[in-house]
Enzyme design. Structure first.
Site, PDB file in Angstrom:
ATOM      1  N   SER A  44     -11.375  -5.700   9.129  1.00 51.02           N
ATOM      2  CA  SER A  44     -10.245  -6.554   8.747  1.00 51.02           C
ATOM      3  C   SER A  44     -10.200  -7.776   9.663  1.00 51.02           C
ATOM      4  O   SER A  44     -10.018  -7.637  10.878  1.00 51.02           O
ATOM      5  CB  SER A  44      -8.936  -5.778   8.876  1.00 51.02           C
ATOM      6  N   HIS A  84     -12.852  -7.555   4.890  1.00 45.34           N
ATOM      7  CA  HIS A  84     -11.514  -7.245   4.366  1.00 45.34           C
ATOM      8  C   HIS A  84     -10.552  -8.359   4.777  1.00 45.34           C
ATOM      9  O   HIS A  84     -10.351  -8.617   5.959  1.00 45.34           O
ATOM     10  CB  HIS A  84     -11.070  -5.895   4.934  1.00 45.34           C
ATOM     11  N   ASP A  87      -6.848  -9.760   4.720  1.00 48.39           N
ATOM     12  CA  ASP A  87      -5.458  -9.336   4.575  1.00 48.39           C
ATOM     13  C   ASP A  87      -4.559 -10.546   4.308  1.00 48.39           C
ATOM     14  O   ASP A  87      -4.269 -11.331   5.211  1.00 48.39           O
ATOM     15  CB  ASP A  87      -4.993  -8.618   5.850  1.00 48.39           C
ATOM     16  N   MET A 130      -0.982 -11.961   3.477  1.00 52.37           N
ATOM     17  CA  MET A 130       0.438 -11.592   3.593  1.00 52.37           C
ATOM     18  C   MET A 130       1.299 -12.824   3.338  1.00 52.37           C
ATOM     19  O   MET A 130       0.953 -13.920   3.780  1.00 52.37           O
ATOM     20  CB  MET A 130       0.731 -11.056   5.000  1.00 52.37           C
ATOM     21  N   HIS A 145      -7.176  -8.113   0.062  1.00 48.91           N
ATOM     22  CA  HIS A 145      -6.033  -7.190  -0.022  1.00 48.91           C
ATOM     23  C   HIS A 145      -4.760  -8.031  -0.071  1.00 48.91           C
ATOM     24  O   HIS A 145      -4.340  -8.594   0.936  1.00 48.91           O
ATOM     25  CB  HIS A 145      -6.080  -6.276   1.217  1.00 48.91           C
ATOM     26  N   MET A 163      -1.107  -8.523  -0.028  1.00 49.56           N
ATOM     27  CA  MET A 163       0.208  -7.947   0.311  1.00 49.56           C
ATOM     28  C   MET A 163       1.248  -9.011  -0.005  1.00 49.56           C
ATOM     29  O   MET A 163       1.817  -9.654   0.893  1.00 49.56           O
ATOM     30  CB  MET A 163       0.226  -7.547   1.799  1.00 49.56           C
ATOM     31  N   MET A 175      -2.931   3.123   1.776  1.00 45.00           N
ATOM     32  CA  MET A 175      -2.503   2.622   3.097  1.00 45.00           C
ATOM     33  C   MET A 175      -2.178   3.811   3.995  1.00 45.00           C
ATOM     34  O   MET A 175      -1.405   4.697   3.615  1.00 45.00           O
ATOM     35  CB  MET A 175      -1.261   1.737   2.963  1.00 45.00           C
ATOM     36  N   ASP A 197      -6.813   2.256   4.763  1.00 47.68           N
ATOM     37  CA  ASP A 197      -6.546   1.061   5.577  1.00 47.68           C
ATOM     38  C   ASP A 197      -5.384   1.314   6.528  1.00 47.68           C
ATOM     39  O   ASP A 197      -4.260   1.582   6.085  1.00 47.68           O
ATOM     40  CB  ASP A 197      -6.210  -0.091   4.608  1.00 47.68           C
ATOM     41  N   GLY A 198      -5.674   1.193   7.811  1.00 49.13           N
ATOM     42  CA  GLY A 198      -4.626   1.284   8.825  1.00 49.13           C
ATOM     43  C   GLY A 198      -4.888   2.390   9.821  1.00 49.13           C
ATOM     44  O   GLY A 198      -4.989   3.568   9.443  1.00 49.13           O
ATOM     45  N   GLY A 199      -5.049   2.009  11.071  1.00 48.33           N
ATOM     46  CA  GLY A 199      -5.201   3.000  12.133  1.00 48.33           C
ATOM     47  C   GLY A 199      -6.519   3.749  12.121  1.00 48.33           C
ATOM     48  O   GLY A 199      -6.626   4.832  12.695  1.00 48.33           O
ATOM     49  N   SER A 227      -8.436  -3.412  14.545  1.00 50.14           N
ATOM     50  CA  SER A 227      -8.451  -3.364  16.010  1.00 50.14           C
ATOM     51  C   SER A 227      -9.592  -2.517  16.569  1.00 50.14           C
ATOM     52  O   SER A 227     -10.165  -2.854  17.604  1.00 50.14           O
ATOM     53  CB  SER A 227      -7.094  -2.897  16.539  1.00 50.14           C
TER      54      SER A 227
HETATM   55  C1  DX5 Z   1      -2.269  -3.776   7.632  1.00 53.00           C
HETATM   56  C2  DX5 Z   1      -3.554  -4.382   7.098  1.00 53.00           C
HETATM   57  C3  DX5 Z   1      -4.752  -3.738   7.695  1.00 53.00           C
HETATM   58  C4  DX5 Z   1      -4.861  -3.910   9.177  1.00 53.00           C
HETATM   59  C5  DX5 Z   1      -5.738  -2.843   9.748  1.00 53.00           C
HETATM   60  O1  DX5 Z   1      -1.210  -4.467   7.114  1.00 53.00           O
HETATM   61  O2  DX5 Z   1      -3.624  -4.229   5.702  1.00 53.00           O
HETATM   62  O3  DX5 Z   1      -5.936  -4.133   7.028  1.00 53.00           O
HETATM   63  O4  DX5 Z   1      -5.336  -5.156   9.547  1.00 53.00           O
HETATM   64  O5  DX5 Z   1      -5.736  -2.956  11.137  1.00 53.00           O
HETATM   65  P1  DX5 Z   1      -5.985  -1.709  12.085  1.00 53.00           P
HETATM   66  O6  DX5 Z   1      -7.364  -1.189  11.774  1.00 53.00           O
HETATM   67  O7  DX5 Z   1      -5.880  -2.295  13.444  1.00 53.00           O
HETATM   68  O8  DX5 Z   1      -4.928  -0.699  11.782  1.00 53.00           O
HETATM   69 ZN    ZN Z   2      -5.644  -4.482   4.596  1.00 53.78          ZN
END
Ligand code: DX5
Ligand code: ZN
Length: 222
Positions: free
Chosen positions: A8, A33, A35, A37, A66, A68, A142, A181-183, A204
């Site tokens: 991401s 990826h 993101d 927003m 993606h 959002m 998610m 996606d996430g963590g 991250s």
């Molecule tokens: C969250 C995003 C993710 C995010 C993932 O809103 O959609 O793609 O950047 O980041 P990590 O891998 O750090 O959770």
């Molecule tokens: Zn994402």
């Protein structure tokens, strides 16, 4: 199934985005990826079609966009024209507009020759995706509430991944891409893959790694 990695770019330094994208490709990633927003569906604002257009010539990797955002139909043309390879839209943003909005949006994405997918938040049932699985090239579960990188993985979403894998097989699409996606980290990736996910988004964990290529390789080895 082969595990694919989607770094991401939310975790990249936006002032050096081209370099970041090249680094992801050189590290063995499978997607970029992106993101997007809008400051409404989620609180932060990241970037729009212009960013996707600018990174398009920098990499051969598919751009996984993606969205959002509220009212995703209004933006599909911009991202398709910018060179997106796959666009995913949130069920929650679509269902508040009308019952047919999700299906129509997926159809609109496809009409541009772009792959499409639908996304659910951690507190939304995977059954909301079942009626559109036939149209989806990918579904995205998610594992954090969207808006920010670096959040903690919510493991209670894992049964939804398994349920989606079973449902995909049931409709004759056993190899459908199921993205999470996430963590995602070395600690959480094995659980996600075991549950049936085959596309791992990581922000991250990859941009914070000392050696991104080694981190991609380790994530793929799950
Ligand atoms: C969250 C995003 C993710 C995010 C993932 O809103 O959609 O793609 O950047 O980041 P990590 O891998 O750090 O959770
Ligand atoms: Zn994402």
């Amino acid at each position: 199934m082969r595990v694919k990695i989607a770094p991401s770019i939310l975790s990249a330094d936006f002032s050096r985005m081209g370099e970041a994208v090249k680094k992801c490709e050189a590290s063995g990633a499978d997607f970029i990826h992106c993101d997007v927003m809008d400051g409404s569906f989620v609180a932060p604002i990241t970037f729009g079609g212009q960013m996707v257009k600018n990174i398009r010539p920098v990499t051969k990797l598919p751009l996984d966009v993606h969205l959002m955002i509220e009212h995703p139909q209004t933006q599909i043309k911009f991202f398709a024209d910018a060179g997106a390879d796959i666009i995913t839209v949130h069920v929650e943003a679509c269902e508040k507009i009308s019952p047919n909005y999700l299906r129509d949006t997926l159809g609109l994405i496809k009409s541009y020759g772009v792959k499409c997918g639908a996304v659910i938040n951690p507190d939304v049932s995977e059954e909301k995706l079942f009626p559109v699985l036939d149209m989806c090239d990918m579904v995205l579960v998610m594992s954090v509430f969207p808006g920010y990188g670096g959040q903690k993985f919510i493991d209670s979403v894992l049964p939804k991944v398994s349920s989606l894998r079973a449902q995909a097989a049931k409709i004759g699409k056993p190899d459908m891409d199921i993205e999470i996606d996430g963590g995602i980290s070395l600690k959480t990736a094995p659980m996600a893959v075991k549950a049936g996910a085959n596309v791992l988004v990581a922000g991250s964990a990859l941009f914070g790694a000392e050696d991104m290529a080694a981190a991609v390789k380790e994530l793929k080895a799950q």
